[in-house]
Write a protein that holds these residues in place. Sequence first.
Motif, PDB file in Angstrom:
ATOM      1  N   SER A   1      -6.155   4.532   1.452  1.00  0.00           N
ATOM      2  CA  SER A   1      -5.002   3.780   0.943  1.00  0.00           C
ATOM      3  C   SER A   1      -5.195   3.231  -0.466  1.00  0.00           C
ATOM      4  O   SER A   1      -4.723   2.148  -0.798  1.00  0.00           O
ATOM      5  CB  SER A   1      -4.673   2.637   1.913  1.00  0.00           C
ATOM      6  N   LEU A   2      -5.866   3.990  -1.323  1.00  0.00           N
ATOM      7  CA  LEU A   2      -6.057   3.576  -2.719  1.00  0.00           C
ATOM      8  C   LEU A   2      -4.717   3.370  -3.417  1.00  0.00           C
ATOM      9  O   LEU A   2      -4.512   2.382  -4.139  1.00  0.00           O
ATOM     10  CB  LEU A   2      -6.877   4.633  -3.466  1.00  0.00           C
ATOM     11  N   GLU A   3      -3.801   4.311  -3.227  1.00  0.00           N
ATOM     12  CA  GLU A   3      -2.494   4.230  -3.876  1.00  0.00           C
ATOM     13  C   GLU A   3      -1.718   3.009  -3.384  1.00  0.00           C
ATOM     14  O   GLU A   3      -1.064   2.303  -4.169  1.00  0.00           O
ATOM     15  CB  GLU A   3      -1.703   5.506  -3.594  1.00  0.00           C
ATOM     16  N   GLU A   4      -1.802   2.733  -2.089  1.00  0.00           N
ATOM     17  CA  GLU A   4      -1.078   1.596  -1.510  1.00  0.00           C
ATOM     18  C   GLU A   4      -1.656   0.267  -1.998  1.00  0.00           C
ATOM     19  O   GLU A   4      -0.922  -0.711  -2.182  1.00  0.00           O
ATOM     20  CB  GLU A   4      -1.120   1.672   0.016  1.00  0.00           C
ATOM     21  N   ALA A   5      -2.971   0.229  -2.215  1.00  0.00           N
ATOM     22  CA  ALA A   5      -3.588  -0.978  -2.777  1.00  0.00           C
ATOM     23  C   ALA A   5      -3.023  -1.261  -4.166  1.00  0.00           C
ATOM     24  O   ALA A   5      -2.730  -2.417  -4.521  1.00  0.00           O
ATOM     25  CB  ALA A   5      -5.102  -0.814  -2.834  1.00  0.00           C
ATOM     26  N   LYS A   6      -2.821  -0.216  -4.944  1.00  0.00           N
ATOM     27  CA  LYS A   6      -2.251  -0.383  -6.287  1.00  0.00           C
ATOM     28  C   LYS A   6      -0.808  -0.881  -6.211  1.00  0.00           C
ATOM     29  O   LYS A   6      -0.375  -1.695  -7.037  1.00  0.00           O
ATOM     30  CB  LYS A   6      -2.315   0.945  -7.043  1.00  0.00           C
ATOM     31  N   ILE A   7      -0.063  -0.404  -5.212  1.00  0.00           N
ATOM     32  CA  ILE A   7       1.336  -0.839  -5.044  1.00  0.00           C
ATOM     33  C   ILE A   7       1.380  -2.332  -4.720  1.00  0.00           C
ATOM     34  O   ILE A   7       2.207  -3.078  -5.269  1.00  0.00           O
ATOM     35  CB  ILE A   7       2.022  -0.009  -3.933  1.00  0.00           C
ATOM     36  N   ILE A   8       0.490  -2.786  -3.838  1.00  0.00           N
ATOM     37  CA  ILE A   8       0.450  -4.207  -3.487  1.00  0.00           C
ATOM     38  C   ILE A   8       0.057  -5.049  -4.686  1.00  0.00           C
ATOM     39  O   ILE A   8       0.598  -6.144  -4.909  1.00  0.00           O
ATOM     40  CB  ILE A   8      -0.512  -4.431  -2.296  1.00  0.00           C
ATOM     41  N   LYS A   9      -0.865  -4.543  -5.495  1.00  0.00           N
ATOM     42  CA  LYS A   9      -1.280  -5.263  -6.708  1.00  0.00           C
ATOM     43  C   LYS A   9      -0.106  -5.488  -7.656  1.00  0.00           C
ATOM     44  O   LYS A   9      -0.022  -6.516  -8.332  1.00  0.00           O
ATOM     45  CB  LYS A   9      -2.370  -4.475  -7.447  1.00  0.00           C
TER      46      LYS A   9
END
Length: 504
Positions: free
Chosen positions: A105-113
């Motif tokens: 979930s690297l991409e999703e972590a960036k979205i939350i950031k």
Amino acid sequence: MSYLLGIDAGTTSLKTALFKDDGSYIGEVTQEYKLLTPTIGVVELEAEVYWQACKRGIKTLLEKTKVNPEKTLSLAICSQGETFICLDKYGKPLRRAIVWLDNRSLEEAKIIKKEFSEWQVFETTGLPQVIPTWPATKILYLKRKEFSVFAKTRKFLLLEDYLVYKFTGKYITDYSIATTTLFFDIRNGNWWNEMLEFLGISEEQLPELKPSGEIIDELSPEAARETGLSKGTKVSTGAMDQAAAAIGAGNIKPGIITESTGSSLAMAATIDKPLYDPKRRIPCYHHALKGKYLLLPYGQTAGMVLKWFRDNFCYLENKVAKMVNKDAYDFLTLEAEKILPGCGGLIMLPYLTGATTPYFNPAAKGVFFGLTPVHTKAHFIRAIMESVAFLLRDNVKILKEMGVKVEEIRSLGGGAKSKLWLQIKADVTRKTLAIMKFQETASLGAAILAGIATGVFKNTEEACTEMVFIKNIIKPDPKNFSVYDKSYELYLKLYDSLKNYFKD
């Protein structure tokens, strides 16, 4: 006489341990399981594997100790953080458990950031960085990439919660394990609704929050039948494994910290109120102790590095160990003992799967630096041990910067079996190390919580007086301070020089 059962559901094994209600140790059993890693970044396990390991462990423990199941008063569970399981409306898993090591979930972590400032996240949840480890990022992944699973999920549970459900049929969690989700408010002790709304889930899809060490219910008839325990056995709320391990080591007041060298390096410092590192390097968790909190520095790979070296470069040692029924690590330690402190200038960075505290750099890699013709396999082994000690010193230094007293380090985990490694840690940190009589302090901490819930102990202080004992003390050797200071400074400079070259 009655008994307390502590269950520790770890990353690669589940341990069950039994204690008398006067605090004396009866016996323990370990059930191992192998994680599934079908592709890079994906780490999973069938949820049923955890429950089967739990059932087998309890049955084997009862058979081994000859304890009457009717005398088992209560049990509590501690587990690894972050690993979570999706259940449907019938309470059945919809997919494999997603293990905390999973990085999909690297991409999703960036979205939350992008949606939340990292300082807002830190102040609310105590988690200093938005990284793929946290379940919030993986739930968002399911919503974006596995929507059918997301849409059918009635309950999102952490591993401890799932085992509680299998024992009682109830959906209950505790504050310390909930901290690992990225959607628990550590200041107010409730779910963080703003994050839940962003993820598209509701409080109804999460378990009920309770403090650690409170009775949930008796075992369900089905769980009693499957485990061999009595239906009258009480199940209490447990804790996240590091919080339970802190309790099991007597780390219940400022001044004492614990370090556990297993696959990873985990540290814990008990504090009286939330404390936020201004540089966002150290997580702050809700403790399993009422009104207390935990600072939890950690390194993702520690003992795992030595295991990697053993499995790939120590064929002879492994072969001889099997022939004579010994532990191969004992042979590695004998080799490392021949090498003087500092390893003749050989330095290692132990970041085989990225760096966490204090760098939070998932792209970091393992490095050996300073090779010359004089270096041997024994130098490499000792360099690995010293690198973990440097990682420990790095985090002790940050705790001190934050105003945390570090008067004594209590050492836990597999690394505490090596006298050499303990002495290296003592010399590198210049701190006295205490070795616990019972090393599996996570399952001991869970048993203590079970005892508090059922009134065996009035409070944690009384329980620790009855059940927690120090076996040995390792004092630092001043003659090694100078050489380790130089090696440590080179260790720091090496990472600083290479950090921009590490790429995902």
